[in-house]
Design an enzyme around this catalytic site. Sequence first.
Site, PDB file in Angstrom:
ATOM      1  CG  ASP A  92      -0.204  -0.014   2.537  1.00  0.00           C
ATOM      2  OD1 ASP A  92       0.954  -0.035   2.545  1.00  0.00           O
ATOM      3  OD2 ASP A  92      -0.779  -0.010   3.588  1.00  0.00           O
ATOM      4  CE  LYS A 124      18.277  32.910  -7.372  1.00  0.00           C
ATOM      5  NZ  LYS A 124      18.407  31.589  -6.680  1.00  0.00           N
TER       6      LYS A 124
HETATM    7  C1  R5P Z   1      17.873  30.069  -3.936  1.00  0.00           C
HETATM    8  O1  R5P Z   1      18.038  31.325  -3.549  1.00  0.00           O
HETATM    9  C2  R5P Z   1      18.937  28.946  -3.738  1.00  0.00           C
HETATM   10  O2  R5P Z   1      20.142  29.658  -2.908  1.00  0.00           O
HETATM   11  C3  R5P Z   1      19.573  28.399  -5.090  1.00  0.00           C
HETATM   12  O3  R5P Z   1      19.933  29.596  -5.872  1.00  0.00           O
HETATM   13  C4  R5P Z   1      18.238  27.973  -6.016  1.00  0.00           C
HETATM   14  O4  R5P Z   1      17.436  27.285  -5.220  1.00  0.00           O
HETATM   15  C5  R5P Z   1      18.589  27.181  -7.140  1.00  0.00           C
HETATM   16  O5  R5P Z   1      17.651  26.812  -7.654  1.00  0.00           O
HETATM   17  P1  R5P Z   1      17.737  26.382  -9.335  1.00  0.00           P
HETATM   18  O6  R5P Z   1      18.688  25.346  -9.489  1.00  0.00           O
HETATM   19  O7  R5P Z   1      16.314  25.727  -9.377  1.00  0.00           O
HETATM   20  O8  R5P Z   1      17.789  27.690  -9.948  1.00  0.00           O
END
Ligand code: R5P
Length: 284
Positions: free
Chosen positions: A33, A185
């Site tokens: 299950d 970012k």
């Molecule tokens: C987020 O701020 C983390 O520090 C990483 O930069 C992020 O999680 C990376 O995710 P991905 O590889 O999906 O861009």
Amino acid sequence: MIIPGEATQSFAAALADATGDRLGRVEYEQFADGEHVVRVPETVAGERAVVVASTVDSDAHVQVLQLQDAAREAGASEVVTVLPYMGYARQDEAFKPGEPVSSRAMARAVSSGTDRVLTVNPHEPSVCEFFDVPATAVDAAGVLADPLPESLTDPLFLSPDEGAIALAATARDAYGTGETDYFEKDRDYDSGDVTITPSDAAVEGRDVVLVDDIIATGSTMSESVAVLDERAASRIFVTCVHPMLAGNALTKLSAAGVEAVYGTDTLERAVSEVSAAPAVARDL
Ligand code: R5P
């Protein structure tokens, strides 16, 4: 005794090596299950039990709770839980109305079966405050310098966002020379698309080491690599503590023409070239 979760057996063995503790044998079974059961056949009565399991998916979360309970049931004098990679750590707030603070929910559940917790480079160290027992964030980023060639050209240790600059600095310090910098970012919450705004750091002709806590989809790193390529960086090394590498992340990075991709063994992947276990052993 070190008690490994199913997905974290190499890390647990490395931790046992580093501490000199005995590595327990665990049986893992899944019923028809879908429910799990674990068994720890050797006695742990009167001993410290160290449950070591990266909560890499929902099954691993269930196994952690079961391993803690099995250790208590067997009479362990203390139960310590090591989460080399803590799943759900990035959902550390309700980003939209109606969402949970998933990391808090997970932390509370894990706290119920343990005396203390260690986790390696969580996305935000403040996640440790969600546990109801003492919790320590272990910094293993220094080990990311180990696989780098000795003769990097004018190295720049770069994080893709400001949040990871401390990791880049730790890796640089461990390497012994080089500058640090970070990009900005933005991620679109709905599409997941990542936009990188570079800093004005000069990268032409330099070897660049990109350092982050986790590579998940690889979008953050591949967008950063594209910017570095445009600016004529020399070799680009991509490294992180937690090489989640979901879906086609590794292909994305390889296609971007990086010199190397590697991470630690908090998640057991082909690129797990260095071990975070000695850092955990020091805080255990
Ligand atoms: C987020 O701020 C983390 O520090 C990483 O930069 C992020 O999680 C990376 O995710 P991905 O590889 O999906 O861009």
